[in-house]
Enzyme design. Sequence first.
Site, mmCIF file in Angstrom:
data_model
loop_
_atom_site.group_PDB
_atom_site.id
_atom_site.type_symbol
_atom_site.label_atom_id
_atom_site.label_comp_id
_atom_site.label_asym_id
_atom_site.label_seq_id
_atom_site.Cartn_x
_atom_site.Cartn_y
_atom_site.Cartn_z
ATOM 1 N N GLU A 98 0.666 -1.159 -0.088
ATOM 2 C CA GLU A 98 -0.246 -0.007 -0.057
ATOM 3 C C GLU A 98 0.970 1.204 -0.003
ATOM 4 O O GLU A 98 1.919 1.339 0.888
ATOM 5 C CB GLU A 98 -0.883 -0.074 1.153
ATOM 6 C CG GLU A 98 -2.119 -1.198 1.226
ATOM 7 C CD GLU A 98 -3.073 -1.277 2.294
ATOM 8 O OE1 GLU A 98 -4.146 -1.669 1.976
ATOM 9 O OE2 GLU A 98 -2.516 -1.067 3.371
ATOM 10 N N CYS A 111 3.431 8.367 1.342
ATOM 11 C CA CYS A 111 4.150 7.468 2.144
ATOM 12 C C CYS A 111 4.187 6.237 1.391
ATOM 13 O O CYS A 111 3.271 5.687 1.077
ATOM 14 C CB CYS A 111 3.005 7.214 3.338
ATOM 15 S SG CYS A 111 3.570 6.030 4.784
ATOM 16 N N CYS A 118 6.655 -7.166 6.856
ATOM 17 C CA CYS A 118 7.977 -6.831 7.833
ATOM 18 C C CYS A 118 8.135 -7.996 8.721
ATOM 19 O O CYS A 118 7.307 -8.367 9.431
ATOM 20 C CB CYS A 118 7.513 -5.632 8.370
ATOM 21 S SG CYS A 118 8.913 -4.783 9.362
ATOM 22 N N CYS A 122 6.918 -5.617 15.421
ATOM 23 C CA CYS A 122 6.160 -4.684 16.517
ATOM 24 C C CYS A 122 5.253 -5.109 17.032
ATOM 25 O O CYS A 122 4.192 -5.433 16.276
ATOM 26 C CB CYS A 122 6.640 -3.376 15.873
ATOM 27 S SG CYS A 122 8.360 -2.915 15.392
ATOM 28 N N CYS A 125 1.611 -3.292 15.433
ATOM 29 C CA CYS A 125 1.832 -2.711 14.002
ATOM 30 C C CYS A 125 1.014 -3.671 13.170
ATOM 31 O O CYS A 125 1.405 -4.900 13.101
ATOM 32 C CB CYS A 125 2.978 -2.534 13.476
ATOM 33 S SG CYS A 125 3.213 -2.057 11.886
ATOM 34 N N GLY A 171 6.870 -2.216 5.763
ATOM 35 C CA GLY A 171 8.127 -2.716 5.654
ATOM 36 C C GLY A 171 9.292 -1.710 6.609
ATOM 37 O O GLY A 171 8.887 -0.714 6.845
ATOM 38 N N GLU A 172 10.348 -2.372 6.920
ATOM 39 C CA GLU A 172 11.612 -1.806 7.332
ATOM 40 C C GLU A 172 12.498 -1.273 6.396
ATOM 41 O O GLU A 172 13.085 -2.256 5.958
ATOM 42 C CB GLU A 172 12.095 -2.740 8.499
ATOM 43 C CG GLU A 172 13.487 -2.379 9.046
ATOM 44 C CD GLU A 172 13.511 -0.830 9.491
ATOM 45 O OE1 GLU A 172 12.707 -0.392 10.528
ATOM 46 O OE2 GLU A 172 14.411 0.036 9.123
ATOM 47 N N SER A 203 12.330 6.058 7.838
ATOM 48 C CA SER A 203 11.981 5.821 9.177
ATOM 49 C C SER A 203 12.405 4.414 9.487
ATOM 50 O O SER A 203 12.061 3.487 8.656
ATOM 51 C CB SER A 203 10.285 5.938 9.325
ATOM 52 O OG SER A 203 9.805 5.707 10.635
ATOM 53 N N SER A 225 11.754 4.905 15.357
ATOM 54 C CA SER A 225 10.566 4.600 15.996
ATOM 55 C C SER A 225 10.746 4.006 17.353
ATOM 56 O O SER A 225 11.528 2.911 17.445
ATOM 57 C CB SER A 225 10.107 3.486 15.284
ATOM 58 O OG SER A 225 9.443 3.770 13.852
ATOM 59 N N LEU A 226 11.067 4.988 18.168
ATOM 60 C CA LEU A 226 11.402 4.534 19.626
ATOM 61 C C LEU A 226 10.301 4.028 20.449
ATOM 62 O O LEU A 226 10.405 3.055 20.842
ATOM 63 C CB LEU A 226 11.934 6.143 20.391
ATOM 64 C CG LEU A 226 12.699 5.816 21.655
ATOM 65 C CD1 LEU A 226 13.747 4.848 21.427
ATOM 66 C CD2 LEU A 226 12.919 7.209 22.195
ATOM 67 N N HIS A 227 9.414 4.582 20.744
ATOM 68 C CA HIS A 227 7.890 4.238 21.379
ATOM 69 C C HIS A 227 8.147 3.690 22.781
ATOM 70 O O HIS A 227 7.091 3.258 23.236
ATOM 71 C CB HIS A 227 7.648 2.829 20.344
ATOM 72 C CG HIS A 227 7.255 3.035 19.053
ATOM 73 N ND1 HIS A 227 6.613 4.345 18.674
ATOM 74 C CD2 HIS A 227 7.421 2.421 17.858
ATOM 75 C CE1 HIS A 227 6.474 4.399 17.292
ATOM 76 N NE2 HIS A 227 7.000 3.377 16.842
ATOM 77 N N ASN A 302 -2.953 3.881 16.173
ATOM 78 C CA ASN A 302 -4.317 3.473 15.375
ATOM 79 C C ASN A 302 -4.704 2.028 15.611
ATOM 80 O O ASN A 302 -3.929 1.024 15.075
ATOM 81 C CB ASN A 302 -3.827 3.786 13.893
ATOM 82 C CG ASN A 302 -3.612 5.298 13.550
ATOM 83 O OD1 ASN A 302 -4.371 6.142 13.858
ATOM 84 N ND2 ASN A 302 -2.472 5.624 13.258
ATOM 85 N N CYS A 345 -0.910 5.343 9.925
ATOM 86 C CA CYS A 345 0.055 4.950 10.389
ATOM 87 C C CYS A 345 0.028 3.397 10.884
ATOM 88 O O CYS A 345 -0.732 3.281 11.786
ATOM 89 C CB CYS A 345 0.872 5.496 11.498
ATOM 90 S SG CYS A 345 1.840 6.868 10.867
HETATM 91 N N1 SAH Z 1 9.222 0.250 9.662
HETATM 92 C C1 SAH Z 1 9.552 1.590 9.855
HETATM 93 C C2 SAH Z 1 8.781 2.622 8.957
HETATM 94 C C3 SAH Z 1 7.016 2.159 8.773
HETATM 95 S S1 SAH Z 1 6.111 2.180 10.160
HETATM 96 C C4 SAH Z 1 9.502 2.064 11.315
HETATM 97 O O1 SAH Z 1 8.984 1.286 11.996
HETATM 98 O O2 SAH Z 1 9.970 3.060 11.520
HETATM 99 C C5 SAH Z 1 5.883 4.096 10.482
HETATM 100 C C6 SAH Z 1 5.370 4.151 11.741
HETATM 101 O O3 SAH Z 1 4.095 4.002 12.132
HETATM 102 C C7 SAH Z 1 6.702 3.932 12.683
HETATM 103 O O4 SAH Z 1 6.923 5.090 13.562
HETATM 104 C C8 SAH Z 1 5.766 2.742 13.469
HETATM 105 O O5 SAH Z 1 6.054 2.460 14.687
HETATM 106 C C9 SAH Z 1 4.289 3.357 13.516
HETATM 107 N N2 SAH Z 1 3.021 2.581 13.506
HETATM 108 C C10 SAH Z 1 3.074 1.246 13.649
HETATM 109 N N3 SAH Z 1 1.933 0.710 13.860
HETATM 110 C C11 SAH Z 1 1.209 1.705 14.382
HETATM 111 C C12 SAH Z 1 -0.179 1.819 14.731
HETATM 112 N N4 SAH Z 1 -0.753 0.910 14.849
HETATM 113 N N5 SAH Z 1 -0.552 3.325 15.216
HETATM 114 C C13 SAH Z 1 0.412 4.205 15.208
HETATM 115 N N6 SAH Z 1 1.557 4.144 14.589
HETATM 116 C C14 SAH Z 1 2.159 3.171 14.207
HETATM 117 FE FE1 SF4 Z 2 7.844 -3.045 10.848
HETATM 118 FE FE2 SF4 Z 2 7.650 -0.553 11.399
HETATM 119 FE FE3 SF4 Z 2 5.703 -2.259 11.538
HETATM 120 FE FE4 SF4 Z 2 7.828 -2.487 13.327
HETATM 121 S S1 SF4 Z 2 6.545 -0.582 12.961
HETATM 122 S S2 SF4 Z 2 6.671 -4.085 12.265
HETATM 123 S S3 SF4 Z 2 9.495 -2.168 11.780
HETATM 124 S S4 SF4 Z 2 6.702 -1.656 9.677
#
Ligand code: SAH
Ligand code: SF4
Length: 371
Positions: A98, A111, A118, A122, A125, A171-172, A203, A225-227, A302, A345
């Site tokens: 997508e 985007c 991926c 995480c 996600c 994807g990463e 990212s 993506s620290l979180h 989300n 996201c």
């Molecule tokens: N894989 C890379 C880039 C794609 S994800 C990464 O992780 O950085 C893009 C962003 O969306 C990242 O910061 C990711 O952590 C965040 N993200 C993933 N799942 C999410 C969700 N359910 N709600 C909000 N942000 C999310």
């Molecule tokens: Fe992959 Fe980014 Fe989703 Fe983590 S947040 S699973 S690295 S797409």
Amino acid sequence: MVVTRRSAPTNLLGLDSAGLQAWFAERGEPAFRTRQLMSWLYRRGECDFSAMTDLAKTLRERLQAEAEVALPRIMRDECAADGTRKWLLATGANTGIEMVYIPESERGTLCVSSQVGCAMDCAFCATGAQGFNRNLDTAEIVAQVWLANRLLPPRASDRPAVSNVVFMGMGEPLANYRNLIPALRLLTDPLGFGLSRRRVTVSTSGLVPAIDRLAVECNVALAISLHAPEDKLRDELVPINRRYPIAELMAACRRYVGRNPHRHVTVEYVMLDGVNDSDHHARQLVRCLEGLGAKVNLIPFNPFPQTRFGTSPQARIDRFRDIVLRAGYMTVTRRTRGEDIGAACGQLAGKVQNRVRHRLGARMRSIEVNA
Ligand code: SAH
Ligand code: SF4
């Protein structure tokens, strides 16, 4: 009798200017062909070789025979109430990715995806929940931007629709480093899309060695993506942390910024209700950022089907933001865009792939044979 085997045509969207120059050189063509062809491809958005009238007819015929501009098939095209647009693109017989376009007054952000699925897993996600299918090649990454500029009206006569590209789709990106770098070169090359490095953001969940390589090879804007502000929690939310813990990741960010004195790193932090959103977490986050030029993006979580997480209440997000802001870090809460079409996201899941994966269990062998 000599049988010459015809090799598959080269998808030109997969070649950066050095690659294209080498491709022409192999065919005895002068270096300036690169500039001519890239001008057609990226300035004028032309993919029909027969229309490239300043190329000799014999060269046009050769291009027709040995090259192509292959684009993914559009399988679905949706527009959200806020103008966000999402496309599902076919990347093979059974896989989809997508891409999402987010129009704003000052810019148009695309985007893009870098992998089908991926592997990083995480916890919060939707893409991670799908598992990993394969890396996109350079042409498949670049084709997303090319296609969006072609599908969308320009923002002004001399300004194509896409002014910014963020690798925040599926994807990463740093796990697909080899294919990412030529794509970044094409995005930032004045002969290609001509975007400034500030307008292209990679990212990453935190692949430290690749961050260091990126700093040297193509230092575009970096988002991490620290979180979570401490290792025990981050180990759970972003499992790659077990390999590259927070201290190593933050040190890599400092090195990245150190090479670009005017730069900062964007720190992404998804707000998960009752998990990582307390005042204490905010103060820990501030400590992580010490000495780093950083902007913080708070992303309201989300939701997607079957997730165990919930979104932090607005008042909690505001309080968290204020603590980080008071410590001197520019902090914004990212407005969720395109939620009604699953384009926000972390919601990108290539639903076609989803269905295929369900079927794969039963039909694995026949699909393998058909592939
Ligand atoms: N894989 C890379 C880039 C794609 S994800 C990464 O992780 O950085 C893009 C962003 O969306 C990242 O910061 C990711 O952590 C965040 N993200 C993933 N799942 C999410 C969700 N359910 N709600 C909000 N942000 C999310
Ligand atoms: Fe992959 Fe980014 Fe989703 Fe983590 S947040 S699973 S690295 S797409």
